[in-house]
Motif scaffolding. Structure first.
Motif, PDB file in Angstrom:
ATOM      1  N   ILE A   1      42.846  33.687  42.545  1.00 49.02           N
ATOM      2  CA  ILE A   1      41.629  33.611  43.353  1.00 49.02           C
ATOM      3  C   ILE A   1      41.038  34.997  43.609  1.00 49.02           C
ATOM      4  CG2 ILE A   1      43.202  33.425  45.328  1.00 49.02           C
ATOM      5  CD1 ILE A   1      39.641  32.296  45.621  1.00 49.02           C
ATOM      6  N   PHE A   2      41.883  35.996  43.723  1.00 49.02           N
ATOM      7  CA  PHE A   2      41.422  37.344  44.024  1.00 49.02           C
ATOM      8  C   PHE A   2      40.540  37.925  42.925  1.00 49.02           C
ATOM      9  CE2 PHE A   2      45.488  36.751  46.208  1.00 49.02           C
ATOM     10  CZ  PHE A   2      45.070  36.924  47.519  1.00 49.02           C
ATOM     11  N   ALA A   3      40.705  37.398  41.723  1.00 50.29           N
ATOM     12  CA  ALA A   3      39.949  37.934  40.593  1.00 50.29           C
ATOM     13  C   ALA A   3      38.478  37.556  40.643  1.00 50.29           C
ATOM     14  CB  ALA A   3      40.572  37.463  39.279  1.00 50.29           C
ATOM     15  N   SER A   4      38.154  36.465  41.309  1.00 54.60           N
ATOM     16  CA  SER A   4      36.733  36.115  41.383  1.00 54.60           C
ATOM     17  C   SER A   4      36.315  35.864  42.817  1.00 54.60           C
ATOM     18  CB  SER A   4      36.423  34.921  40.483  1.00 54.60           C
ATOM     19  OG  SER A   4      37.449  33.983  40.491  1.00 54.60           O
ATOM     20  N   LEU A   5      36.839  36.719  43.672  1.00 57.83           N
ATOM     21  CA  LEU A   5      36.535  36.602  45.086  1.00 57.83           C
ATOM     22  C   LEU A   5      35.310  37.441  45.438  1.00 57.83           C
ATOM     23  CD1 LEU A   5      37.671  35.539  47.824  1.00 57.83           C
ATOM     24  CD2 LEU A   5      38.931  37.693  47.998  1.00 57.83           C
ATOM     25  N   ILE A   6      35.364  38.691  45.050  1.00 59.80           N
ATOM     26  CA  ILE A   6      34.247  39.586  45.330  1.00 59.80           C
ATOM     27  C   ILE A   6      33.917  40.387  44.080  1.00 59.80           C
ATOM     28  CG2 ILE A   6      34.595  39.844  47.818  1.00 59.80           C
ATOM     29  CD1 ILE A   6      36.254  42.301  47.257  1.00 59.80           C
ATOM     30  N   HIS A   7      32.704  40.915  44.045  1.00 64.52           N
ATOM     31  CA  HIS A   7      32.281  41.674  42.871  1.00 64.52           C
ATOM     32  C   HIS A   7      32.792  43.095  42.963  1.00 64.52           C
ATOM     33  CE1 HIS A   7      29.748  38.418  41.500  1.00 64.52           C
ATOM     34  NE2 HIS A   7      29.360  38.258  42.759  1.00 64.52           N
ATOM     35  N   PRO A   8      33.072  43.721  41.827  1.00 68.17           N
ATOM     36  CA  PRO A   8      33.031  43.143  40.491  1.00 68.17           C
ATOM     37  C   PRO A   8      34.169  42.152  40.257  1.00 68.17           C
ATOM     38  CG  PRO A   8      34.049  45.307  40.411  1.00 68.17           C
ATOM     39  CD  PRO A   8      33.572  45.109  41.827  1.00 68.17           C
ATOM     40  N   TYR A   9      33.830  40.990  39.732  1.00 69.68           N
ATOM     41  CA  TYR A   9      34.867  40.037  39.363  1.00 69.68           C
ATOM     42  C   TYR A   9      35.744  40.699  38.302  1.00 69.68           C
ATOM     43  CZ  TYR A   9      32.439  36.268  41.862  1.00 69.68           C
ATOM     44  OH  TYR A   9      31.872  35.480  42.822  1.00 69.68           O
ATOM     45  N   LEU A  10      37.021  40.393  38.359  1.00 71.11           N
ATOM     46  CA  LEU A  10      37.972  41.130  37.526  1.00 71.11           C
ATOM     47  C   LEU A  10      38.153  40.592  36.103  1.00 71.11           C
ATOM     48  CD1 LEU A  10      40.845  41.536  40.156  1.00 71.11           C
ATOM     49  CD2 LEU A  10      38.975  43.136  39.661  1.00 71.11           C
ATOM     50  N   THR A  11      38.216  41.508  35.186  1.00 64.50           N
ATOM     51  CA  THR A  11      38.703  41.194  33.850  1.00 64.50           C
ATOM     52  C   THR A  11      40.225  41.141  33.988  1.00 64.50           C
ATOM     53  OG1 THR A  11      36.877  42.264  32.712  1.00 64.50           O
ATOM     54  CG2 THR A  11      38.959  42.055  31.501  1.00 64.50           C
TER      55      THR A  11
END
Lengths: 323, 323
Positions: free
Chosen positions: A267-277
């Motif tokens: 979930i942390f990867a698309s929680l805030i920008h920049p979304y994570l690769t």
DNA sequence: CTGAAAGCGCTTACAG
DNA sequence: CTGAAAGCGCTTACAG
């Protein structure tokens, strides 16, 4: 009150033992009889009594899932996700899932012992690996079937394990950054032990060397300088977003000034920008396969212990860019 | 092979039935006999056979924990945390925890039915509340003991529930902001249904009115304008950090330009700065109490259904400041 | 205060 | 292909 095998037998006009065999699809029972029994069961709304079945058969029809003895399990989406996947696969196999959790090795061990000695479960799935601990030693010593999610460092040869190839993942992270033109890359970690760290870092440093890049290891527990690095391989998502914030405070923007790639796709990867690769480690598959391996072990206790490697997948998002 | 009650009886020189009674601390058994039995059990390393006990007693000695039929369970630390707490309390009561999870009401219902009909569990803890669903209707219709974590909207009178006082929490959030001098406050939500939203928002708007403040409701699903507000009450931590990031992109800083208070005190609250001022909802207590209530219900099936309200606690951190 | 016996609802050799 | 019987390891009225 509850419908028993006797009631079904009477209704179908056969012996209870025949009903039992029909239920288990025993090859010796004729199709015709099986049908009669099926019909009677449906009409009466029969459900087996698991206690009676367990007592008579000696099998619990249940497995225990053992969580690591750490406080912060709830912070890691991994555990809930794999538990769901395990339960899903267990249900397909008509197996019940019970859990063991605790904050110390002692409470964990005593739970596991009780569960097994009272014959509540047939075997276990351990959701942590690494060094041998009391629980694993007990299971190994008593020859109790279990599978580990992760990679054991000791006696790996005697343990069935299900894991991703963390070394390869570390390597591919580096490879991907290199393909974007990055030449100076740092690996960022908040720990310096643990199989996951070791493997991912090993993959990173091996690849750095192979490609003739410049690499270094940065520890977030101390003050650290990005230095010349234009890209970061970060141990996991949660650490990555903390690192990104720290960089932001220093006026360094991701991905404009520096690229970040991480692992787990939580979930942390698309929680805030920049979304994570980040790499998706396919937790659902890890869960399913671990149940399958345990079921196999239960049926063939003497079969080889083997390791199952579940594939991962790179999710390219906003935190990386070409130089 | 395994030590049974018979072996213990022989060793202690008593009848198996006496051993059984001694184990359960039956008042009619003399202390002397109990001691003899204890000794024999210890010497032989006796463990009860749960299947036999279940069959003879008709009790499963296990409870089922039912997760909501949603995909994103793993994103909410709540579930893993309460599961751990439930297991902890269950262990104190010598009860095993089994789980039911799925992505649809149907799979969930069928799991619950199977678990109960096969007598694998004595009762259930539902980790979701709100509107009545198939699972709850089934449990209610068949008179199966269960407790709900959360607040049911229908037939609440017939259901034992354990929850926080969300309305009071909404009210106290507002009160706290008012005490810091804020007069224009908005409530921010990404949903417009669900008991949690309703209650927290109700507490907010009631308090706003009572104090003569200016209040409004902002939905994050649409473009929104902070307008004149100097403080935000946000539905939960995870939404709060998303809102804070959105504000930051608009050049609005927390807490310098605007204060934010939220709920749950999950990992998200102290992940990145500003760390959130938030309410700790005491999940451990929710878990413990729900097991205790269920155990009570199992012992006294005809007793009143009641609601247990677990206290919360404000954690003041970095996201709020006085105007 | 304790024992002997029946029973919980299945499974599974053993016979036929 | 199916039945009759014994047994899995407990609990619990019933007696005494």
């Amino acid at each position: 009150m509850a419908v028993t095998i006797k009631d079904v037998a009477k209704r179908a006009g056969v012996n209870p033992s025949t009903v039992s065999r029909a239920i288990h699809d025993h090859p010796a029972i004729s199709d015709k009889t099986k049908e009669k029994v099926q019909k009677a069961m449906a009409e009466l709304g029969y459900s087996r009594n698991s206690a009676a079945q367990m007592l008579a058969s000696g099998k619990a029809g249940a497995i225990g899932v053992v969580f690591p003895p750490v406080e912060n399990k709830s912070e890691q989406p991994f555990f809930m996700k794999i538990l769901t996947a395990i339960n899903e696969e267990a249900r397909q196999n008509e197996i019940t899932v019970s859990i063991a959790s605790g904050y110390s090795n002692d409470t964990l061990l005593s739970q596991v012992q009780v569960m097994y000695q009272e014959k509540r479960v047939d075997g276990f799935i351990l959701l942590y690996a690494g060094e041998a601990d009391d629980v694993r030693n007990y299971l190994l010593a008593d020859g109790i079937p279990f599978v580990v999610v992760g990679t054991p460092v000791e006696r790996a040869n005697e343990i069935t394990a299900v894991d991703n190839d963390n070394k390869l993942m570390g390597s591919e992270a580096t490879q991907y950054l290199a393909s974007l033109g990055h030449k100076r890359i740092a690996f960022v970690s908040n720990v310096d032990s643990g199989e996951v760290f070791h493997e991912r870092y090993l993959g990173f440093s091996t690849k750095v060397q192979a490609l003739g890049l410049t690499g270094q290891l940065l520890r977030t527990t101390e003050e650290f300088e990005i230095g010349e690095a234009t890209a970061l391989v970060v141990l996991d998502d949660i650490l990555a977003i903390k690192v990104i914030q720290r960089l932001s405070e220093q006026g360094i923007a991701v991905p404009q000034d520096i690229s970040v790639i991480s692992f787990n796709n939580s979930i942390f990867a698309s929680l805030i920008h920049p979304y994570l690769t980040t790499f998706d480690i396919n937790i659902t598959q890890l869960g399913h396969r671990s149940v399958q391996k345990l079921v196999h072990l239960l049926a063939y206790p003497e079969d080889y212990r083997e390791k199952v490697t579940v594939p991962f997948e790179l999710k390219v998002r906003e935190s990386t860019k070409a130089v």
